[in-house]
Motif scaffolding. Sequence first.
Motif, PDB file in Angstrom:
ATOM      1  N   LEU A 161      96.986  34.141  87.207  1.00 47.51           N
ATOM      2  CA  LEU A 161      96.831  34.620  85.828  1.00 47.51           C
ATOM      3  C   LEU A 161      98.148  34.453  85.062  1.00 47.51           C
ATOM      4  O   LEU A 161      98.155  34.058  83.908  1.00 47.51           O
ATOM      5  N   ALA A 162      99.262  34.743  85.732  1.00 46.98           N
ATOM      6  CA  ALA A 162     100.571  34.616  85.091  1.00 46.98           C
ATOM      7  C   ALA A 162     101.093  33.187  85.165  1.00 46.98           C
ATOM      8  O   ALA A 162     101.828  32.742  84.296  1.00 46.98           O
ATOM      9  N   SER A 163     100.718  32.469  86.219  1.00 51.01           N
ATOM     10  CA  SER A 163     101.210  31.125  86.438  1.00 51.01           C
ATOM     11  C   SER A 163     100.034  30.227  86.835  1.00 51.01           C
ATOM     12  O   SER A 163      99.761  30.048  88.020  1.00 51.01           O
ATOM     13  N   PRO A 164      99.299  29.694  85.855  1.00 50.57           N
ATOM     14  CA  PRO A 164      98.081  28.923  86.150  1.00 50.57           C
ATOM     15  C   PRO A 164      98.322  27.800  87.162  1.00 50.57           C
ATOM     16  O   PRO A 164      99.357  27.145  87.143  1.00 50.57           O
ATOM     17  N   ASP A 165      97.360  27.631  88.049  1.00 42.58           N
ATOM     18  CA  ASP A 165      97.474  26.639  89.111  1.00 42.58           C
ATOM     19  C   ASP A 165      96.067  26.248  89.542  1.00 42.58           C
ATOM     20  O   ASP A 165      95.095  26.896  89.161  1.00 42.58           O
ATOM     21  N   THR A 166      95.963  25.223  90.351  1.00 38.26           N
ATOM     22  CA  THR A 166      94.653  24.809  90.852  1.00 38.26           C
ATOM     23  C   THR A 166      94.535  25.060  92.350  1.00 38.26           C
ATOM     24  O   THR A 166      93.611  24.563  92.994  1.00 38.26           O
ATOM     25  N   ALA A 167      95.459  25.834  92.917  1.00 36.43           N
ATOM     26  CA  ALA A 167      95.390  26.188  94.336  1.00 36.43           C
ATOM     27  C   ALA A 167      96.148  27.487  94.539  1.00 36.43           C
ATOM     28  O   ALA A 167      97.087  27.793  93.799  1.00 36.43           O
ATOM     29  N   GLY A 168      95.733  28.238  95.548  1.00 32.99           N
ATOM     30  CA  GLY A 168      96.423  29.484  95.829  1.00 32.99           C
ATOM     31  C   GLY A 168      95.734  30.278  96.913  1.00 32.99           C
ATOM     32  O   GLY A 168      94.884  29.758  97.636  1.00 32.99           O
ATOM     33  N   ASP A 169      96.115  31.548  96.997  1.00 31.38           N
ATOM     34  CA  ASP A 169      95.556  32.454  97.998  1.00 31.38           C
ATOM     35  C   ASP A 169      94.939  33.653  97.301  1.00 31.38           C
ATOM     36  O   ASP A 169      95.464  34.125  96.285  1.00 31.38           O
ATOM     37  N   ALA A 170      93.853  34.130  97.876  1.00 34.47           N
ATOM     38  CA  ALA A 170      93.161  35.287  97.326  1.00 34.47           C
ATOM     39  C   ALA A 170      92.426  35.971  98.477  1.00 34.47           C
ATOM     40  O   ALA A 170      92.537  35.553  99.631  1.00 34.47           O
ATOM     41  N   PHE A 171      91.686  37.014  98.157  1.00 35.65           N
ATOM     42  CA  PHE A 171      90.841  37.648  99.159  1.00 35.65           C
ATOM     43  C   PHE A 171      89.603  38.196  98.476  1.00 35.65           C
ATOM     44  O   PHE A 171      89.554  38.306  97.249  1.00 35.65           O
ATOM     45  N   VAL A 172      88.602  38.492  99.284  1.00 33.97           N
ATOM     46  CA  VAL A 172      87.348  39.041  98.769  1.00 33.97           C
ATOM     47  C   VAL A 172      87.128  40.381  99.454  1.00 33.97           C
ATOM     48  O   VAL A 172      87.309  40.504 100.669  1.00 33.97           O
ATOM     49  N   VAL A 173      86.747  41.374  98.655  1.00 34.91           N
ATOM     50  CA  VAL A 173      86.413  42.693  99.171  1.00 34.91           C
ATOM     51  C   VAL A 173      84.889  42.826  99.120  1.00 34.91           C
ATOM     52  O   VAL A 173      84.283  42.677  98.060  1.00 34.91           O
ATOM     53  N   ALA A 174      84.295  43.068 100.288  1.00 33.91           N
ATOM     54  CA  ALA A 174      82.837  43.191 100.400  1.00 33.91           C
ATOM     55  C   ALA A 174      82.393  44.584  99.967  1.00 33.91           C
ATOM     56  O   ALA A 174      83.219  45.490  99.814  1.00 33.91           O
ATOM     57  N   PRO A 175      81.076  44.798  99.804  1.00 35.64           N
ATOM     58  CA  PRO A 175      80.576  46.113  99.394  1.00 35.64           C
ATOM     59  C   PRO A 175      81.007  47.258 100.328  1.00 35.64           C
ATOM     60  O   PRO A 175      81.144  48.386  99.879  1.00 35.64           O
ATOM     61  N   ASP A 176      81.262  46.963 101.600  1.00 40.33           N
ATOM     62  CA  ASP A 176      81.683  48.015 102.541  1.00 40.33           C
ATOM     63  C   ASP A 176      83.206  48.154 102.591  1.00 40.33           C
ATOM     64  O   ASP A 176      83.746  48.839 103.443  1.00 40.33           O
ATOM     65  N   ASP A 177      83.899  47.479 101.675  1.00 42.78           N
ATOM     66  CA  ASP A 177      85.363  47.511 101.573  1.00 42.78           C
ATOM     67  C   ASP A 177      86.074  46.649 102.620  1.00 42.78           C
ATOM     68  O   ASP A 177      87.289  46.625 102.671  1.00 42.78           O
ATOM     69  N   SER A 178      85.325  45.930 103.470  1.00 40.55           N
ATOM     70  CA  SER A 178      85.960  44.991 104.397  1.00 40.55           C
ATOM     71  C   SER A 178      86.404  43.770 103.595  1.00 40.55           C
ATOM     72  O   SER A 178      85.974  43.567 102.463  1.00 40.55           O
ATOM     73  N   ARG A 179      87.267  42.951 104.201  1.00 40.22           N
ATOM     74  CA  ARG A 179      87.877  41.863 103.451  1.00 40.22           C
ATOM     75  C   ARG A 179      87.915  40.559 104.229  1.00 40.22           C
ATOM     76  O   ARG A 179      87.946  40.563 105.453  1.00 40.22           O
ATOM     77  N   CYS A 180      87.952  39.463 103.475  1.00 46.32           N
ATOM     78  CA  CYS A 180      88.208  38.140 104.050  1.00 46.32           C
ATOM     79  C   CYS A 180      89.245  37.461 103.166  1.00 46.32           C
ATOM     80  O   CYS A 180      89.427  37.833 102.014  1.00 46.32           O
ATOM     81  N   GLY A 181      89.923  36.474 103.736  1.00 51.79           N
ATOM     82  CA  GLY A 181      90.925  35.731 102.994  1.00 51.79           C
ATOM     83  C   GLY A 181      90.368  34.431 102.449  1.00 51.79           C
ATOM     84  O   GLY A 181      89.435  33.859 103.016  1.00 51.79           O
ATOM     85  N   LEU A 182      90.940  33.978 101.348  1.00 52.83           N
ATOM     86  CA  LEU A 182      90.579  32.691 100.756  1.00 52.83           C
ATOM     87  C   LEU A 182      91.844  31.872 100.515  1.00 52.83           C
ATOM     88  O   LEU A 182      92.819  32.383  99.978  1.00 52.83           O
ATOM     89  N   VAL A 183      91.803  30.621 100.932  1.00 53.39           N
ATOM     90  CA  VAL A 183      92.797  29.641 100.518  1.00 53.39           C
ATOM     91  C   VAL A 183      92.016  28.733  99.578  1.00 53.39           C
ATOM     92  O   VAL A 183      91.183  27.947 100.011  1.00 53.39           O
ATOM     93  N   TRP A 184      92.228  28.930  98.283  1.00 55.79           N
ATOM     94  CA  TRP A 184      91.340  28.323  97.303  1.00 55.79           C
ATOM     95  C   TRP A 184      91.951  27.133  96.559  1.00 55.79           C
ATOM     96  O   TRP A 184      93.152  27.006  96.438  1.00 55.79           O
ATOM     97  N   GLU A 185      91.021  26.298  96.110  1.00 54.94           N
ATOM     98  CA  GLU A 185      91.343  25.222  95.174  1.00 54.94           C
ATOM     99  C   GLU A 185      90.324  25.304  94.058  1.00 54.94           C
ATOM    100  O   GLU A 185      89.166  25.643  94.290  1.00 54.94           O
TER     101      GLU A 185
END
Length: 150
Positions: A66-90
């Motif tokens: 958001l502060a430094s626009p890019d076309t690749a990075g790292d993120a995560f997803v929080v599921a309805p039960d609050d568990s999480r997975c990681g994303l290496v996104w493009e």
Amino acid sequence: GRMLRRRRVQQPKGRPLKLDPSTVSGKPGTPAFLSRPSGAPIYYGFPILEGTEVEGFRFGVITDFLASPDTAGDAFVVAPDDSRCGLVWESEVPDAYFKEIIPPVEGRWGVWAVGLPLPLATVEDSRRYLEALLPELRPRWESWSSTSTT
């Protein structure tokens, strides 16, 4: 003589991290994500974006696109039960993909390499990106949560 062509070596690009100022480090002077307090979930210290919820899933930011626009990075997803997975996104890739990088373990339902033709530069983009990933993410979360003890 033969011309020797030097290959340019890609330097890894430093990307800014988005830290959650409301989190507390387990060790003073250390960022919360490096020193999670006991019982804190994985990716603690990084914010979950408000306004990204889709069917109970939410988008968490590691690389501050958001502060430094890019076309690749790292993120995560929080599921309805609050568990999480990681994303290496493009983003803005010609062909969508979804691949496992790290298999699911207790406390995290995997880390996934994902690419979509969609942009990822705003909160609304994040919601749409997450929505497009749900057909891949949901069954993996459901499978993990049905066998997980946490």
